[in-house]
Write an enzyme that holds these catalytic residues in place. Structure first.
Site, mmCIF file in Angstrom:
data_model
loop_
_atom_site.group_PDB
_atom_site.id
_atom_site.type_symbol
_atom_site.label_atom_id
_atom_site.label_comp_id
_atom_site.label_asym_id
_atom_site.label_seq_id
_atom_site.Cartn_x
_atom_site.Cartn_y
_atom_site.Cartn_z
ATOM 1 N N LYS A 53 1.296 -1.290 -0.227
ATOM 2 C CA LYS A 53 -0.384 -0.240 -0.027
ATOM 3 C C LYS A 53 0.961 1.270 -0.134
ATOM 4 C CE LYS A 53 -4.105 2.079 3.006
ATOM 5 N NZ LYS A 53 -4.267 1.601 4.245
ATOM 6 N N SER A 58 -8.933 2.706 3.494
ATOM 7 C CA SER A 58 -7.963 3.080 2.619
ATOM 8 C C SER A 58 -7.548 2.310 1.766
ATOM 9 C CB SER A 58 -7.809 4.355 3.400
ATOM 10 O OG SER A 58 -6.358 3.124 4.357
ATOM 11 N N SER A 108 -9.541 -0.088 7.925
ATOM 12 C CA SER A 108 -9.174 0.306 6.419
ATOM 13 C C SER A 108 -8.438 -0.847 5.536
ATOM 14 C CB SER A 108 -7.801 1.035 6.316
ATOM 15 O OG SER A 108 -8.549 2.325 6.875
#
Length: 465
Positions: A86, A161, A185
């Protein structure tokens, strides 16, 4: 005679299957990674899961892995396994843009601790997945790389996210994605995309340096099944002196529950959210409880009386956004998404007594949560109250679907508050074919128990499908 594995089919193999195929030289890491990268480049659906791909570096790492396997000296079960990161974690030589136009395009000078662990284990780090800007929301868009779409329906959000992490796993590309979770997330996009997401105990995966969301933020793997998650945690759950919260003994080697006392299982369909559960999710969750009772488990409903805890969590969240950017010059803050700027302003406008009240209310809710876990070992909830919403954007106050997103997704963030392990795994699909997940939360440091029970649940769900 060795039977080669078709590299186009290698992407369907789990981590253990890849390790076995490499060991027997039925398959080459170079073939696996090359096939993966070709699939990503050929995507015509516009999922947009990646903000950075390094084909040259990935193929070089895969070649080195191939040589180790040919010599019979792999570094471990992740050697040659493609892994994405990520874009909130540093990868040496790649920029860390954090989904923002306000960040530098200069490459990071060193790997984040978790990335270093993956690289040392021989994982092939091939790209960076999209994130919402600085991880502030659970939608799946950012100003830097745009909208990440749900592979099951590209008109819907992938969640956030860790948007691209869940989307790329759901697309059947890589086997392992490293995400992060400060309020859901990892688990929310896992639920929306129909994959497995694990938020371990706070500090289980070393994270440094800390952000303004420090005590809420966890790193966690996103995979296609629980076994792959367990394999990932065996590598990632290590102590690192750069993260003092990681300096505790691990117990991941004990993943069999047969010798333990029967688990005390709690369940809840309302933790700290105000959004009603979709009918299909409620039915599937009730069916799961019935199947557990049928195989001999005792279950009890848990009531936590959340009150307005989600509103207080939002107040604290806004204060952390303010803390993140308060020392930036106004010209740089102006590069942030206007909605994130509004959250910053909301945090800046809070007075001391208001913030103190919210922090106090969260401590009270955390005490009630801890008390509940003094009576149970694990707590079952839906992972999300709804399937993935449509890509309708966010409201001005930073909410999703017209309201405070902590209230809209009240099953996830309480376990960031409690710093506890929580696992989301696929439970079913609604009449439109959209996936949703089941969440298993456990007591702090009992990650092995959550993963082992999650593996049992996964098999039980599969048997009933």
């Amino acid at each position: 005679m060795n039977t080669p594995v078709d590299p186009l089919d290698s992407l369907a193999l789990g981590i253990a299957g890849l390790a076995d195929a490499y060991r027997q030289q039925h398959l080459s890491p170079v073939e696996t990674v090359g096939s993966l990268l070709d699939r990503i480049e050929a995507d015509t659906r516009g999922v947009n899961a990646f903000c950075h791909i390094d084909r040259t570096g990935a193929l070089a790492a895969a070649h080195a892995s191939e040589q180790r396997h040919c010599a019979g000296q792999p570094l471990g079960p992740l050697d040659g396994v493609p892994v994405s990161i990520k874009d909130l974690s540093d990868v040496a030589g790649w920029p860390t843009r954090r989904g923002s136009l306000s960040t530098s395009p200069d490459p990071a000078t060193q790997d984040a601790p978790a990335v270093a662990l993956l690289r040392a284990a021989g994982a092939v780090i091939f790209g960076k997945t999209t994130t919402t800007e600085f991880g502030w929301t659970i939608a799946s868009e950012n100003p830097y790389s745009g909208l990440t779409r749900n592979p099951h329906d590209t008109s819907r959000t992938a969640g956030g996210s860790s948007s691209g992490a869940a989307a790329q796993i759901a697309m059947g590309w890589g086997r392992l994605a490293l995400g992060s979770d400060a309020g859901g997330s990892v688990r929310i996009p896992a639920s929306f995309c129909g994959v497995v997401g694990f938020k371990p105990t706070f500090g289980a995966i070393p994270l440094a340096p800390q952000s303004a969301f420090g005590e809420f933020a966890h790193l966690g793997p996103i995979t296609r099944n629980v076994d792959d998650c367990i394999a990932a945690m065996a590598v990632l759950s290590q102590a690192d002196t750069r993260d003092p919260s990681s300096l505790f003994p691990r117990n991941l080697s004990s993943l069999a529950l047969d010798a333990e006392r029967p688990l005390r299982i709690g369940w809840s369909t309302r933790l700290a959210g105000a959004v009603p559960i979709d009918g299909a999710i409620a039915d599937a969750f009730s069916g799961m409880l019935a199947r557990l009772q049928a195989v001999g488990h005792n279950l009890e409903e848990v009531a936590l009386e959340p009150g307005d805890a989600a509103c207080h969590m939002w107040q604290v969240w806004c204060s952390r956004v303010f803390e993140s950017f308060q020392f930036w010059p106004a010209s740089r803050r102006a590069q942030l998404d206007p909605r994130l700027q509004q959250v910053y302003e909301a945090g800046a406008a809070q007075d001391g007594p208001t913030l103190a009240m919210s922090r106090q209310r969260l401590r009270e809710f955390g005490t009630r949560l801890a008390l509940a876990f003094s009576q149970i070992d694990v707590l079952l909830t839906p992972a999300t109250p709804t399937v993935a919403p449509r890509n309708a954007g966010l409201t001005a106050d930073g909410a999703m679907a017209g309201g405070n997103w902590f209230a809209a997704n009240g099953f996830a963030w309480p376990f960031n508050l409690g710093q506890q392990p929580a696992l989301s795994l696929p439970l079913g699909r609604d009449p439109e074919g959209l996936p949703f997940g089941l969440q298993v939360a456990g007591r702090r440091y009992q990650d092995h128990q959550v993963l082992a029970f999650g593996r049992q649940l996964e098999r039980l769900i599969g048997a009933a499908a």
